[in-house]
Design an enzyme around this catalytic site. Structure first.
Site, PDB file in Angstrom:
ATOM      1  N   ARG A  17       0.469  14.756  14.229  1.00 30.95           N
ATOM      2  CA  ARG A  17       1.633  15.042  12.854  1.00 30.95           C
ATOM      3  C   ARG A  17       1.335  15.633  11.761  1.00 30.95           C
ATOM      4  NH1 ARG A  17      -1.594   9.919   9.018  1.00 30.95           N
ATOM      5  NH2 ARG A  17      -2.354  11.838   8.818  1.00 30.95           N
ATOM      6  N   ASP A  27       1.070  -1.374  -0.189  1.00 35.08           N
ATOM      7  CA  ASP A  27      -0.113   0.148   0.348  1.00 35.08           C
ATOM      8  C   ASP A  27       0.633   1.284  -0.097  1.00 35.08           C
ATOM      9  OD1 ASP A  27      -2.082   1.957   1.135  1.00 35.08           O
ATOM     10  OD2 ASP A  27      -2.544   1.016   2.119  1.00 35.08           O
ATOM     11  N   TYR A  47      -5.311  11.506  -3.167  1.00 39.83           N
ATOM     12  CA  TYR A  47      -5.723  12.775  -2.125  1.00 39.83           C
ATOM     13  C   TYR A  47      -4.583  13.298  -1.397  1.00 39.83           C
ATOM     14  CZ  TYR A  47      -8.008   9.029   0.301  1.00 39.83           C
ATOM     15  OH  TYR A  47      -8.236   7.609   1.143  1.00 39.83           O
ATOM     16  N   LYS A  48      -3.495  12.554  -1.418  1.00 36.93           N
ATOM     17  CA  LYS A  48      -2.659  12.304  -0.133  1.00 36.93           C
ATOM     18  C   LYS A  48      -1.584  13.325  -0.795  1.00 36.93           C
ATOM     19  CE  LYS A  48      -3.320   8.911   3.072  1.00 36.93           C
ATOM     20  NZ  LYS A  48      -4.260   9.844   4.027  1.00 36.93           N
TER      21      LYS A  48
END
Lengths: 397, 397
Positions: free
Chosen positions: A356, A184, A209-210
């Site tokens: 994060r 992944d 989308y990241k």
């Protein structure tokens, strides 16, 4: 040298915001907004159903797949877009398990994204053939690969800590043990150089989308190594993976190669946004990106450790051992992140205690890193996070 | 009375086009274009990751599901959006089969959309438990329902002929035999009144890019009857169907009710377009729509039969026995449809020999029907279809 001033000019970044959450949702590429407007008006509006042929909608999953392939070290014709990452996990794992029918263990780790584990659990439940999802600690994966393992299913970069697996070494180990790998790339694609071909990976999946900035809920991708592509039986055997979708036969016959990993009617508006978003990568050298990413991450770690000693580093200190994100740990992480967001520094929180931050050289530079630390220092030193309001959990963290 | 002049004003319809293919892809609702622009600029652009909470992205699949529910006779909280229709077929069938574990037959018909059959074949192949997909003729379904049948899986309106199954009667028969029903509403939702609750349907699925005008590749939906919703084991157990997605547990625990049918991160741009498209249904009475649809279809059939005797009706003559589409059969159907499209009359072709026309009262009236027949008559009478160019098949028919 990659011109990061130029890439930055391709994005819309709101005034007063330091956006360190591109590892969760990339910002709006100006080209995506234009492209979607054109799609709505000139294609859907004007061409109507003819858009499938005349605007090339039907071939978008393959065309865009080829663009993503270049960013993850995959050959042309080995990647196709569609569905969500969770669906792609299921699709990859279902086909992979059939390549090793006599084995029953799916090996993963506790740093995998939970949805990957859930999808594996769901598939195993449906199969009812005694498969087992074995979840070990990330550091124990290597030792756990043995001849009972059918599939090694891992997320290369840990969503919480940023720890980076050694894809090449683990794939080699898996192959030596006769296992198949499913990688992944959610936190890898667009974050650092990936070499699926060079690592001899079997299957890979990822979202867009990241770091690829495709927009909220943008379509996922799947990679199948050419040596497997014509052998896999697609579990999700939808019409667009059929050899002849428009023959409307009653029986499924898989299309050739990666085409059989297509399932249903592709999400054209989302694909159009993604297609335009990928323009930002033209002229980007992934080695430059990696160098800059490590530099920004290292700077952030050094400054935070110096100025906010109450925060503990939750990511590997060695830049080559992590992705493009940094986590710090604190029991009040949720409230701290809310206080940061209120001051315009956007990162996110991952339970139980990680704040994060993603570092994305396409549109983030040293000034943003230092600006973010200034605000974080103020919040930590003066306990500005310590309010009931900031402890109030929202639906999405 | 429904104001169809008003609904028509909500769509962009290109000059010089008579659009009789809304059964394949609905035209652009002006509100969808606006809504998507707003999403790109004000939500993704300005809010970035905060859009998931502040713009309500995370709850869109349920909120829009409730809007679709109203159009298909389903209660609030029983429908959720996501994925493609093919994926939803798989999801519904996988869960349905587990409700009747001792039976092995999935009963469907040759009028079902091929992708539904393919997905069933793929699932059965993965399970490897001796399930059988039994495909009978549409007229034979009723007689084929017996106590060997686990699931009756049908598309209510035949994509090729428009023939309408009697959902209530077949569901009753299925239940009497101890079987579960999975109804595909692809050609029903927005085409005629549907009463999932009244018919006591078990599961249903559908797409939103046809009569619901959500745009190319718009998200699909799934309905689960409340009596099953908390009992189903989701085969596609993604994180957003988890009881607590943001707890990031390693083990899957299904959310309550229809929530467990959510899978991955939802396609927000597509959902936004769909949400706005559904505004067109505010104030539409489905009985008015049905009356007008039958009137338009009947007019088309009567005029074509009178003026184009070389075309054979491929749809039920009785308006109450069909959906909102009419097919005529001709061996040169493909070329005929190309000739029509070249003259601005857009329908489509379904192999082997059907030219297909959808009648959508929201934006089509008698003038368009008569105008289309004028052109069809000219093409047929003067054999204008009879050219090599029109016989040249495109990728998408």
């Amino acid at each position: 040298m990659t011109d990061f001033e130029k890439t930055r000019s391709l994005f819309y970044l709101p005034e007063g915001v330091i956006y360190l959450d591109g590892n969760s949702l990339g910002p709006l590429p100006l080209a995506a907004r234009e492209r979607v407007t054109r799609l709505m008006t000139d294609e859907w509006g004007q061409l109507l159903i003819k858009g499938w042929n005349k605007a090339g909608w039907m071939t978008m999953p393959r065309r865009i797949g080829d663009r993503v392939a270049k960013l993850v070290g995959a050959a042309e014709g080995t990647v196709v877009m569609g569905d969500t990452l969770s669906i792609k996990v299921y699709q990859a794992l279902a086909s992979a398990l059939e390549l090793v029918p006599e084995r029953k263990v799916v090996l993963s780790d506790s740093g995998n994204f939970p949805s990957d584990l859930y999808m594996a659990q769901g598939l195993i439940g449906s199969l009812g053939k005694g498969h087992e999802l074995k979840i070990v600690e990330p550091e124990e994966v290597d030792a756990a690969i043995d001849e009972t393992v059918a599939v090694v299913m891992l997320t290369e970069v840990d969503y919480r800590t940023g720890r980076l697996h050694d894809m090449k070494a683990l794939t080699e180990k898996a192959h030596a043990a006769g296992a198949i790998t499913v990688w992944d790339l959610a936190h890898t694609a667009g974050a650092l150089p990936v070499d699926l071909s060079g690592a001899d990976a079997d299957l890979a999946i990822g979202c867009t989308y990241k770091y690829l900035n495709g927009g909220p809920g943008a379509p996922a991708f799947i990679y199948v190594a050419p040596r497997h592509a014509d052998k896999l039986r697609p579990a999700l055997s939808g019409w667009l993976g059929h050899e002849q979708p428009f023959a409307f036969d009653l029986g499924y016959r898989p299309g050739s190669g990666i085409d059989r990993m297509r399932v249903g009617t592709p999400p054209i508006i989302g694909l159009a946004a993604l297609d335009a978003a990928l323009d930002a990568w033209d002229g980007v050298d992934m080695a430059d990106l990696r160098r800059q990413s490590i530099k920004l991450c290292d700077l952030f770690v050094a400054e935070v450790e110096k100025r906010c000693p109450m925060l503990n580093l939750g990511s590997p200190r060695d830049g080559t051992k992590r992705g493009s994100q940094i986590s710090f740990l604190h029991d009040e992480g949720y409230a701290i992140m809310q206080a940061l967001i209120a001051r315009g520094v956007i990162g996110d929180f991952r339970a139980p205690n990680a704040i994060r931050f993603g570092f994305t050289p396409l549109y983030i530079g040293e000034a943003e890193v230092l600006g973010a630390v200034d605000i974080l220092e103020d919040i930590m030193t003066n306990r500005l996070w310590d309010t009931a309001e900031y402890r109030q959990r929202a639906l999405v963290t």
